[in-house]
Enzyme design. Structure first.
Site, PDB file in Angstrom:
ATOM      1  CD  GLU A 166      -2.751  -1.352   2.437  1.00 51.69           C
ATOM      2  OE1 GLU A 166      -2.725  -0.444   3.287  1.00 51.69           O
ATOM      3  OE2 GLU A 166      -3.447  -2.364   2.565  1.00 51.69           O
ATOM      4  CG  ASN A 207      -0.690  -7.125  -1.278  1.00 53.20           C
ATOM      5  OD1 ASN A 207      -1.260  -7.761  -2.152  1.00 53.20           O
ATOM      6  ND2 ASN A 207      -1.182  -6.980  -0.051  1.00 53.20           N
ATOM      7  CG  HIS A 243      -9.886  -5.574   0.821  1.00 48.65           C
ATOM      8  ND1 HIS A 243     -10.144  -6.666   1.605  1.00 48.65           N
ATOM      9  CD2 HIS A 243      -8.567  -5.322   0.973  1.00 48.65           C
ATOM     10  CE1 HIS A 243      -9.039  -7.059   2.219  1.00 48.65           C
ATOM     11  NE2 HIS A 243      -8.059  -6.259   1.842  1.00 48.65           N
ATOM     12  CD  GLU A 271      -4.687  -7.793   1.863  1.00 46.26           C
ATOM     13  OE1 GLU A 271      -5.555  -7.050   2.359  1.00 46.26           O
ATOM     14  OE2 GLU A 271      -3.466  -7.553   1.935  1.00 46.26           O
ATOM     15  CG  ASP A 273     -12.810  -8.615   2.040  1.00 42.33           C
ATOM     16  OD1 ASP A 273     -12.696  -7.686   1.219  1.00 42.33           O
ATOM     17  OD2 ASP A 273     -12.262  -8.611   3.150  1.00 42.33           O
TER      18      ASP A 273
END
Ligand code: G3I
Length: 479
Positions: A166, A207, A243, A271, A273
């Site tokens: 990030e 990432n 996400h 990651e 979701d």
């Protein structure tokens, strides 16, 4: 376990000597990482040459339902918090690997590969780093020392590391973290070089979130990766956190993954979701199932998309409600470990059956149906040798093993003869025996089973002098 050590130079320098060959000599395209779960989504993914993983939290592993689902469904894990800076180096020079070690042991015992997460990140960063008032050279040393110790501790045990996490803002500018404001743009390349030196066998990833579609942020990351490849900075992959919000999967997800893959790096959804406003209802759950199906297919359709990780086993422990008030239910299993329609969305994308596991289903016993290994039954495999990196007297190679026959195989043996007296110093994802120039590598416990056309890789580091020739032939025997 606490260790108090400052370690750096020797291996760092060796790693920094990686030549431009690193950028150009990667011949093979790595696909599969390794493991095959007993049953479940991991196994379906492995049959397609991918992995399917989850974030795993050490503090929940004692719950039998949590561990049962995690071990049955996933063949890759990412420690949710245990390898972050605040967990691993809470005070300067004091390292704690308790939580991370527990995750790695659990994964090894269950045939799961591990993605390390994460070495350099502005969040979950102890205040001794973020508020230490260090100058550029001191903070650089602190960062290199952290990477050297943490990645060094796990050397040879991890499939990949999220080296930097990030580092960009949504507009494509650099996030003003303490690393950025103190060291400047160069900190990211420095971190990757330190990570390669500390663990030459781990795939090194950048990432981030909000980079799943083509936009200002993903294009800034794309340009950085492109520059790194041109400059020989050791980057192997880009992680797209994914996400997502219900119904908002970017329509250009697959195209965006492909444009990064075309730069010569692996890509992964790291990651995943898909959050919704709670309470969930059947309409939202059906939409979510379609969203999971879409994102799974996007990865399947990109050869260099190596796998997918969902950010948690069950909705109960998801980070989402803590951060996005009124949102939740983002994962594949509900609060009672019942599989949701989203599970079927993933399973169908992998070509599995539409049935989903019952909550009480215990992991299947053993993969007892070991196929007959008699010769002449369509069991065949091929192996491709690729020189990945070469420096001074060291090198790193990767061998891709592919089931080239018509039947599934349950094990493989790869042999070759080194032409110039090279010796292997460390090998992962396989079992090695070397006698003089002759090398034999058999599958590890978790990557012997390959469906027709499926492939896996193993890698190694070695020593060379004079010439580092590639073996003229590499043989594979399937069982
Ligand atoms: O460890 C403390 C515990 O001692 C304390 O009692 C408890 C009280 O709240 O907090 C515990 O720390 C929490 C930690 O998770 C471990 O459970 C933190 O408060 C909490 O903020 C932290 O949240 C994590 C979050 O990263 C922090 O940024 C989530 O679990 C984790 O899922 C989340 O993961 C991140 C990825 O690493 C990077 N990408 C985004 C993703 C979601 O935010």
């Amino acid at each position: 376990m606490m260790e108090s050590v400052f370690r750096l130079p020797a291996r760092t320098l060796a790693g920094l000597a990686v030549t431009a060959l690193a950028a150009t000599a990667l011949v093979a395209v790595a696909t599969t990482t390794s493991a095959t779960a007993a049953t479940g989504l991991g196994q379906l993914a492995a049959a397609k040459g991918k992995y399917f993983g989850t974030a795993l939290a050490n503090n929940h592993l004692g719950e039998s339902a949590y561990a049962t689902v995690a071990d049955r469904e996933f063949n890759s894990v990412t420690p949710e918090n245990e390898m972050k800076w605040d967990a691993t180096e809470p005070s300067r020079g004091s390292f704690n690997y308790t939580g991370g070690d527990a995750i790695v042991s659990h994964a090894q015992a269950h045939g799961q590969s591990v993605r390390g997460h994460t070495l350099v990140w502005h969040s979950q960063l102890p205040s001794w780093v973020s508020n230490g008032g260090f100058n550029s050279s001191t903070l650089t040393s602190i960062m290199q020392n952290h990477i050297s110790n943490v990645a060094g501790h796990y050397q040879g045990k991890l499939y990949a590391w999220d080296v930097v996490n990030e580092a960009f803002n949504d507009d494509g500018s650099r996030r003003q973290s303490v690393f950025q404001t103190t060291i400047g743009d160069s900190y990211i390349a420095t971190a990757f070089q330190a990570a390669r030196a500390a663990d030459p066998s781990a795939k090194l990833y950048y990432n981030d979130y909000n980079i799943e579609g083509v936009n200002s942020k993903s294009t800034a990351v794309y340009n950085m990766v492109k520059a790194f490849k041109q400059q020989g900075v050791p980057i192997d992959g880009v992680g797209f956190q994914a996400h997502f919000i219900l119904g908002q999967i970017p329509s250009d997800l697959q195209a965006n993954l492909q444009r990064f893959a075309d730069l010569g790096v692996d890509v992964a959804l790291t990651e995943v979701d898909v959050r919704m406003q709670t309470p969930a209802d059947s309409t939202k759950l059906a939409t979510q199932s379609g969203n999971y199906n879409t994102l799974t297919k996007a990865c399947l359709n990109v050869t260099r998309c190596v796998g997918i990780t969902v950010w948690g086993v069950t909705d109960t422990y998801s980070w989402v409600p803590d951060v996005f008030s009124g949102y939740g239910a983002p994962l594949l299993f509900d609060d009672n470990y019942n599989s949701k329609p989203a599970y079927t969305g993933v399973s169908n994308a992998f070509g599995g059956t539409t049935s989903s596991p019952s909550p009480s289903a215990s992991p299947s016993a053993s993969p007892s149906a070991s196929p007959s290994s008699s010769p002449g039954t369509g069991k065949a495999c091929s192996a491709t040798y690729a020189l990945v990196n070469q420096w001074n007297t060291g090198f790193q190679s990767e061998v891709t093993v592919k089931n080239s026959g018509s039947a599934a195989i349950s094990g493989w043996t790869v042999t070759w003869t080194f032409p110039n007296g090279q010796t292997i110093t460390q090998l992962w994802n396989g079992t090695l025996s070397q006698s003089g120039a002759n090398v034999t590598v058999k599958n590890a416990s978790y990557n012997g089973a390959l469906a027709a056309n499926a492939s896996t890789t193993f890698g190694f580091t070695g020593n060379w002098s004079g010439t580092n020739g590639i073996p003229s032939s590499v043989n594979c025997t399937g069982a």
